[in-house]
Motif scaffolding. Structure first.
Motif, mmCIF file in Angstrom:
data_model
loop_
_atom_site.group_PDB
_atom_site.id
_atom_site.type_symbol
_atom_site.label_atom_id
_atom_site.label_comp_id
_atom_site.label_asym_id
_atom_site.label_seq_id
_atom_site.Cartn_x
_atom_site.Cartn_y
_atom_site.Cartn_z
ATOM 1 N N ASN A 123 0.818 -1.213 0.000
ATOM 2 C CA ASN A 123 0.000 0.000 0.000
ATOM 3 C C ASN A 123 0.855 1.269 0.000
ATOM 4 O O ASN A 123 0.327 2.365 0.092
ATOM 5 C CB ASN A 123 -0.927 0.010 1.221
ATOM 6 C CG ASN A 123 -1.955 -1.101 1.165
ATOM 7 O OD1 ASN A 123 -2.466 -1.423 0.098
ATOM 8 N ND2 ASN A 123 -2.251 -1.698 2.317
ATOM 9 N N SER A 124 2.173 1.111 -0.058
ATOM 10 C CA SER A 124 3.039 2.290 -0.051
ATOM 11 C C SER A 124 2.773 3.162 -1.276
ATOM 12 O O SER A 124 2.512 2.662 -2.362
ATOM 13 C CB SER A 124 4.512 1.867 -0.040
ATOM 14 O OG SER A 124 4.848 1.252 1.179
ATOM 15 N N ILE A 125 2.833 4.447 -1.053
ATOM 16 C CA ILE A 125 2.621 5.414 -2.128
ATOM 17 C C ILE A 125 3.953 6.103 -2.400
ATOM 18 O O ILE A 125 4.602 6.609 -1.484
ATOM 19 C CB ILE A 125 1.544 6.450 -1.744
ATOM 20 C CG1 ILE A 125 0.210 5.746 -1.493
ATOM 21 C CG2 ILE A 125 1.407 7.509 -2.826
ATOM 22 C CD1 ILE A 125 -0.888 6.669 -1.018
ATOM 23 N N TYR A 126 4.356 6.158 -3.665
ATOM 24 C CA TYR A 126 5.635 6.730 -4.035
ATOM 25 C C TYR A 126 5.434 8.171 -4.492
ATOM 26 O O TYR A 126 4.616 8.447 -5.358
ATOM 27 C CB TYR A 126 6.299 5.884 -5.131
ATOM 28 C CG TYR A 126 6.589 4.498 -4.647
ATOM 29 C CD1 TYR A 126 7.801 4.199 -4.050
ATOM 30 C CD2 TYR A 126 5.611 3.515 -4.706
ATOM 31 C CE1 TYR A 126 8.052 2.936 -3.555
ATOM 32 C CE2 TYR A 126 5.854 2.250 -4.211
ATOM 33 C CZ TYR A 126 7.080 1.965 -3.636
ATOM 34 O OH TYR A 126 7.320 0.720 -3.133
ATOM 35 N N SER B 123 6.589 5.926 3.568
ATOM 36 C CA SER B 123 6.896 5.111 4.749
ATOM 37 C C SER B 123 8.365 5.220 5.143
ATOM 38 O O SER B 123 8.908 4.328 5.795
ATOM 39 C CB SER B 123 6.542 3.639 4.481
ATOM 40 O OG SER B 123 5.170 3.506 4.173
ATOM 41 N N GLY B 124 9.010 6.282 4.729
ATOM 42 C CA GLY B 124 10.392 6.509 5.118
ATOM 43 C C GLY B 124 11.394 5.664 4.379
ATOM 44 O O GLY B 124 12.480 5.394 4.921
ATOM 45 N N ASN B 125 11.090 5.245 3.153
ATOM 46 C CA ASN B 125 11.986 4.390 2.391
ATOM 47 C C ASN B 125 12.361 5.021 1.063
ATOM 48 O O ASN B 125 11.568 5.755 0.456
ATOM 49 C CB ASN B 125 11.329 3.032 2.118
ATOM 50 C CG ASN B 125 10.984 2.302 3.401
ATOM 51 O OD1 ASN B 125 11.855 1.940 4.168
ATOM 52 N ND2 ASN B 125 9.692 2.101 3.630
ATOM 53 N N ASN C 99 12.252 6.140 9.903
ATOM 54 C CA ASN C 99 11.039 6.862 10.294
ATOM 55 C C ASN C 99 9.884 6.352 9.432
ATOM 56 O O ASN C 99 9.663 6.849 8.325
ATOM 57 C CB ASN C 99 11.213 8.365 10.103
ATOM 58 C CG ASN C 99 9.957 9.157 10.454
ATOM 59 O OD1 ASN C 99 9.036 8.637 11.093
ATOM 60 N ND2 ASN C 99 9.907 10.405 10.027
ATOM 61 N N PRO C 100 9.119 5.351 9.904
ATOM 62 C CA PRO C 100 8.068 4.755 9.068
ATOM 63 C C PRO C 100 6.937 5.716 8.731
ATOM 64 O O PRO C 100 6.137 5.437 7.837
ATOM 65 C CB PRO C 100 7.579 3.575 9.913
ATOM 66 C CG PRO C 100 7.915 3.944 11.324
ATOM 67 C CD PRO C 100 9.196 4.727 11.238
ATOM 68 N N ARG C 101 6.854 6.845 9.430
ATOM 69 C CA ARG C 101 5.804 7.818 9.144
ATOM 70 C C ARG C 101 6.294 8.964 8.265
ATOM 71 O O ARG C 101 5.542 9.889 7.972
ATOM 72 C CB ARG C 101 5.244 8.380 10.454
ATOM 73 C CG ARG C 101 4.579 7.326 11.331
ATOM 74 C CD ARG C 101 3.994 7.951 12.583
ATOM 75 N NE ARG C 101 3.334 6.950 13.416
ATOM 76 C CZ ARG C 101 2.741 7.218 14.589
ATOM 77 N NH1 ARG C 101 2.729 8.461 15.046
ATOM 78 N NH2 ARG C 101 2.173 6.257 15.280
ATOM 79 N N GLY C 102 7.540 8.908 7.866
ATOM 80 C CA GLY C 102 8.105 9.992 7.070
ATOM 81 C C GLY C 102 7.810 9.841 5.598
ATOM 82 O O GLY C 102 7.953 8.757 5.028
ATOM 83 N N ALA D 263 18.227 12.540 1.009
ATOM 84 C CA ALA D 263 16.769 12.568 0.907
ATOM 85 C C ALA D 263 16.218 13.370 2.080
ATOM 86 O O ALA D 263 16.720 13.272 3.208
ATOM 87 C CB ALA D 263 16.196 11.155 0.911
ATOM 88 N N GLY D 264 15.191 14.173 1.814
ATOM 89 C CA GLY D 264 14.538 14.953 2.857
ATOM 90 C C GLY D 264 13.111 14.492 3.044
ATOM 91 O O GLY D 264 12.431 14.140 2.075
ATOM 92 N N ASP D 265 12.642 14.498 4.299
ATOM 93 C CA ASP D 265 11.270 14.062 4.551
ATOM 94 C C ASP D 265 10.455 15.162 5.204
ATOM 95 O O ASP D 265 10.957 16.259 5.481
ATOM 96 C CB ASP D 265 11.237 12.779 5.385
ATOM 97 C CG ASP D 265 11.698 12.975 6.835
ATOM 98 O OD1 ASP D 265 11.989 14.130 7.234
ATOM 99 O OD2 ASP D 265 11.777 11.977 7.576
ATOM 100 N N ASN D 266 9.179 14.862 5.450
ATOM 101 C CA ASN D 266 8.273 15.867 6.006
ATOM 102 C C ASN D 266 8.465 16.083 7.494
ATOM 103 O O ASN D 266 7.733 16.864 8.105
ATOM 104 C CB ASN D 266 6.817 15.494 5.711
ATOM 105 C CG ASN D 266 6.443 14.143 6.302
ATOM 106 O OD1 ASN D 266 7.310 13.343 6.663
ATOM 107 N ND2 ASN D 266 5.143 13.867 6.393
#
Length: 749
Positions: free
Chosen positions: A672-675, A697-699, A718-721, A737-740
């Motif tokens: 269900n991961s969204i890219y 999902s932080g990947n 960070n699985p929520r990133g 890579a930068g996340d939210n």
């Protein structure tokens, strides 16, 4: 009322609700230089304000003499724009210590700092006429004090009280000097004052009349732009900026500031005291004339060499240098170590509330030395990053690497929901990756990044020159239709303004800046025109003749969400429409001295790919291959796919396709991961260009090339990133890579 309430220090045994003959009613202010109390004078039957200073030992006669001398001098100042001193005294506590205090009129209408804050919350600046009027009153007060050989040393909006809407009273004369000569201050090397408003020489231990004038110039800059010219992440870094950096031209923050007004403002911010106006009133008068006379050209005002009888200077404190050679020199060089000591001390004076601050002052240097920031990631092992970079105030949206991959630059943006006008803060940060890796992620500074530029209420974009020596920053203040292009050095120091673009549209919602292979700059904007529609407009800027820009509309009455420039010298452009349904190609054609022209090319639609389910498909991202021969297009739909195909004048979508959700069940990925994000290396190595995608999902998934189906999974921990940006270094050795969560992750590949 107990002495604990009075002093803010530890409790004492003797209760006290009076100072001298004055009855204390309530505390109305607290700051690093003391508390302010509303009190009643029973003899004259009037309300007064009493400022209490740090408790002192009775035997410290040097402080007592200094306090009395400064209080008497302040009381002798008689000027309509200086808050008068009614009285002063010393209250003896039960243990023999003294509480010094100064009695002044009680002003209930607040300060200029309150007025500035109210205007900021309303999303506006004070009217120019009001700004000039307030500055004139402050300047008259400053000049009057200087003629009586008194320096203020802490001129700032909070010390400018307002008797009513239009009458300013400058307060707290002598307080800064008293504070900088207490026993605690001398031991700690305190340079009293407020870092945002402190002149460079004052931070280094020597104040003169132009130091006060410099502080007034900072206030003029702030009133006309909404920001102070120098603002670091700590008192130390703020003072370093005052000493070492040039201020950003105020017109970049406020398009209404003309170059003439800008020149008049900046004269007061000269680093060299001898280059500043000696008279504050001359300085403000020139700003006023620049406002009112469009043909006026600012002149060099009288300085301290022109008025030697007016000039004097005094030491601000015993700022200790850890270098004995510095203290032996009559005119010591500007030393980073010397600045840091003064800056730490100044921070101590403004960091805490009330008199409890003094416990903090004496330990400030050791506290800073004990801070040990780290870029070590919270998770280690295969697939996890080597560095985790924190400290930026917003989401990293763009990266740029130095040619040797030792330094990473990030552009981040943040929206503060709590701000009443939805202010955006954008910043560019410099990270020394080589140093952080060499020191195992440790940083001895106050932040992990080595340099930062911040832009408040401003849309920005930045590009780096091909050799990495220069950065051009495009900045557009909110609610403005004028974009300024400024040149910075690679260490983020302002150098000069290249040009200013006046937009034809009523408002501008997007800006993007590109450095073309032929050394031109290209600015892409979405501009709202009459009727409310938004169109994409591009401006081509010749760096040799920056004032003459050429404008064209590549999408024919449509807006663009992104643009990509071919890395070769062909001048080819790709633009994605605002609805992410198609990509428009085209070229900028120029020959000789003829004006350039826009030549539209083929259009690639999202349903042009054979073998790809295009139902509910949109174009998420796209880019050129490093050699400019092919195009990568990243689709989002029920099946997220990346396609690469040659682009030689017309798209031929028959290349390789990668579908991302087809990971084995043992993978850390969920089906269900969204890219969201796609990134490709900007250079070829052995004919290959690695690329990567990031999910919610932080990947990050990395492929060595499109022809190589063996992917590698990189995990942030960070699985929520949600990954927002990806960049691969030119040598293919690093991926950022930068996340939210406002975090940057760096992997060694």
């Amino acid at each position: 009322m107990s002495e604990q309430h009075l002093t803010g220090q530890a409790a004492f045994t003797t209760g006290m609700d009076t100072l001298g003959r004055y009855h204390l009613l309530q505390r109305v202010g607290r700051g690093g230089m003391g508390d302010v109390w509303l009190a009643e004078d029973p003899v004259l039957r009037r309300s007064v304000a009493i400022k209490t200073l740090p408790i002192q030992k009775q035997q410290v006669q040097s402080f007592v003499r200094l306090f009395e001398r400064e209080a008497q001098a302040a009381a002798a100042l008689n000027h309509p724009h200086i808050l008068p001193v009614h009285s002063y005294g010393k209250q003896t506590l039960a243990d023999g210590r003294l509480v010094p205090y100064i009695v002044m009129p009680y002003i209930s209408h607040g300060s200029l700092a309150d007025r500035i804050d109210a205007a900021r919350k309303a999303g506006r600046l004070l009217p120019p006429a009001e700004i000039v009027q307030l500055l004139k009153q402050a300047a008259e007060a400053i000049d009057h004090a200087h003629r009586h050989r008194i320096l203020h040393r802490d001129i700032k909006p909070a010390n400018m009280l307002l008797r009513d809407d239009n009458w300013l009273l400058l307060s707290d004369f002598g307080i800064a000097r008293i504070m900088s000569n207490t026993e605690q201050a001398t031991r700690s090397g305190v340079a009293a004052g407020t870092p945002e408003y402190m002149a460079p020489e004052q931070a280094q231990g020597q104040a003169n009349i132009t130091s006060d004038n410099y502080s007034l110039a900072v206030i003029a800059y702030q009133l006309m732009t909404g920001v102070v010219p120098f603002q670091g992440d700590s008192a130390v870094s703020t003072i370093m900026k005052h000493v070492l950096e040039e201020p950003v031209p105020p017109g970049r923050y406020n398009p209404a500031i003309t170059p003439v007004v800008e020149q008049a403002i900046l004269q007061g911010l000269a680093k060299d005291p001898a280059q500043r106006p000696a008279l504050a009133s001359d300085y403000v008068a020139q700003i006023e004339r620049a406002f009112n006379d469009i043909e006026y050209q600012p002149t060099q005002l009288q300085n301290m060499h022109d008025l030697p009888d007016l000039f004097f200077e005094e030491p601000t404190a015993m700022i200790r240098s850890m270098d004995p050679a510095e203290s032996e020199s009559k005119h010591p060089k500007v030393s980073r170590r010397r600045i840091l000591i003064g800056a730490c001390s100044a921070a101590a004076l403004v960091a805490g509330g009330g008199l409890a601050t003094w416990g903090y002052v004496s330990t400030q240097n050791s506290t800073l030395a004990a801070i040990n920031l780290t870029a070590r990631p919270t998770h280690t092992g295969p697939g996890y990053p080597s560095l985790m970079l924190t400290g930026q105030s917003g989401i990293p949206t763009y990266f740029n690497w130095s040619s040797d991959a030792s330094v990473l630059y990030s552009l981040s943006s943040a929206s503060h929901a709590g701000d009443s006008i939805g202010v955006d803060d954008n910043s560019i940060l410099q990270w020394n990756i080589a140093d952080l890796l060499r020191n195992q992620g440790q940083s001895s500074g106050s932040q992990l990044y080595s340099q930062v530029m911040r832009f408040r209420q401003t849309l920005i974009d930045a590009v780096w020159s091909p050799d990495g020596s220069q950065i051009v920053v495009a900045s557009l203040p909110l609610n403005s239709n004028r974009t300024t292009l400024d040149i910075y050095s690679r260490d983020l120091r302002y150098k000069s303004t290249l040009t200013t673009i006046q937009h034809a549209g009523t408002s501008v919602t997007t800006i993007a800046l590109f450095w073309l292979p032929d050394n031109h700059l290209l600015l892409m904007c979405n501009e709202q025109v009459k009727g409310g529609s938004v169109h994409c407009q591009c401006y081509l800027i010749d760096r040799a003749h920056p004032q003459a820009s050429w404008q064209f509309a590549p999408l024919q009455q449509n807006a663009s969400s992104e643009m990509r420039v071919s890395p070769d010298s062909s001048g080819r452009l790709l633009l994605k429409d605002i609805n992410s349904l198609y990509i428009q190609s085209g070229s900028i054609i120029s020959s000789g001295t003829a004006q350039p022209r826009w030549q539209p090319g083929a259009v690639f639609y999202n349903d042009h790919v054979s073998g790809l389910d295009t139902s509910h498909t949109t174009i998420s991202d796209f880019n050129w291959s490093p050699d400019g021969k092919s195009v990568f297009v990243f689709f989002t739909s029920e099946v997220r796919s990346l396609i690469s195909f040659p682009w030689n004048g017309a798209p031929k979508p028959k290349g390789s396709i990668v579908n991302f959700p087809s990971f084995p069940s043992t993978s850390s990925y969920s089906r269900n991961s969204i890219y969201y994000t796609f990134g490709i290396a900007s250079t070829l190595k052995n004919g290959q260009a690695p690329f990567a995608v990031g999910d919610d999902s932080g990947n990050v998934v990395l492929w060595p090339s499109l022809s190589n189906g063996h992917y590698r999974t990189l995990k942030t921990g960070n699985p929520r990133g949600t990954i927002q940006s990806i960049s691969i270094s030119p040598d293919h050795k690093f991926l950022a890579a930068g996340d939210n969560a406002n975090t940057i992750y760096v992997w060694q590949l």
